[in-house]
Design a protein around this motif. Structure first.
Motif: not given
Ligand SMILES: [Zn+2]
Length: 171
Positions: A32-37, A50-68
């Motif tokens: 699930t992405c950071a905003c949960g939607q 494996g899943e331990r390598c995934v820190a976070e997923v952001y969807c287009p609604k919650c990716s605003q303002g995230i550094d490149r």
């Protein structure tokens, strides 16, 4: 059901550990992405990460303002897959690269951690679209067969047109 003898179980476990993986890992993983939607589905090719390598997923609604930050984040049409590079680096040699050289984009493009389909939520949109077409099967079988064929082709074209990273890479 037949249970494998203990020595087989041991060998499989040993093989997984030798390959550097986590014995509990599976090939794909829904996150699930950071905003949960929104929910994405991530595929781990060649059984290295494996899943331990995934820190976070952001969807287009919650990716605003995230550094490149191209070192640890893959941007794809407003979505971001952020990897835990400390974990990824420990597996670099198993992917045929080095801890100094490895970066998120490379890991994604090589398929070690990528979307299951062409897009993060392909597994959901695919089912919705398919079930729409399947309604046709009840009334017009010939139209249904044609629609299924066109659907596959048009999807590919649409993903390229929309600029999804995996679709562009495959051209
Ligand atoms: Zn979100």
């Amino acid at each position: 059901m037949i249970f494998p003898p203990d020595n087989v179980k041991y060998l499989v476990k040993k093989m997984v550990l030798t390959l550097g993986g986590d014995p509990a890992m599976c090939q794909s993983y829904r996150k699930t992405c950071a905003c949960g939607q929104s929910v994405s589905e991530i595929f781990f090719g060649k059984m290295v990460l494996g899943e331990r390598c995934v820190a976070e997923v952001y969807c287009p609604k919650c990716s605003q303002g995230i550094d490149r930050d191209p070192e640890s984040r893959i941007w794809d049409n407003g979505w971001i897959l952020e990897l835990n590079m400390d974990v990824v680096r420990t597996q670099a040699h198993l992917m045929g690269t080095s801890p100094e050289e490895v970066n998120a984009g490379w890991v994604f493009d090589e398929g070690f951690a990528t979307w299951v389909g062409m897009t993060p939520d392909d597994f959901q949109t695919r089912e919705v679209e398919r079930s729409e077409i399947q309604k046709l099967a009840k009334t017009d079988l010939r139209a249904y067969i044609g629609a299924m064929r066109d659907w596959g082709l048009n999807r590919e074209k649409r993903f390229v047109h929309e600029g999804w990273r995996k679709a562009i890479g495959r051209r």
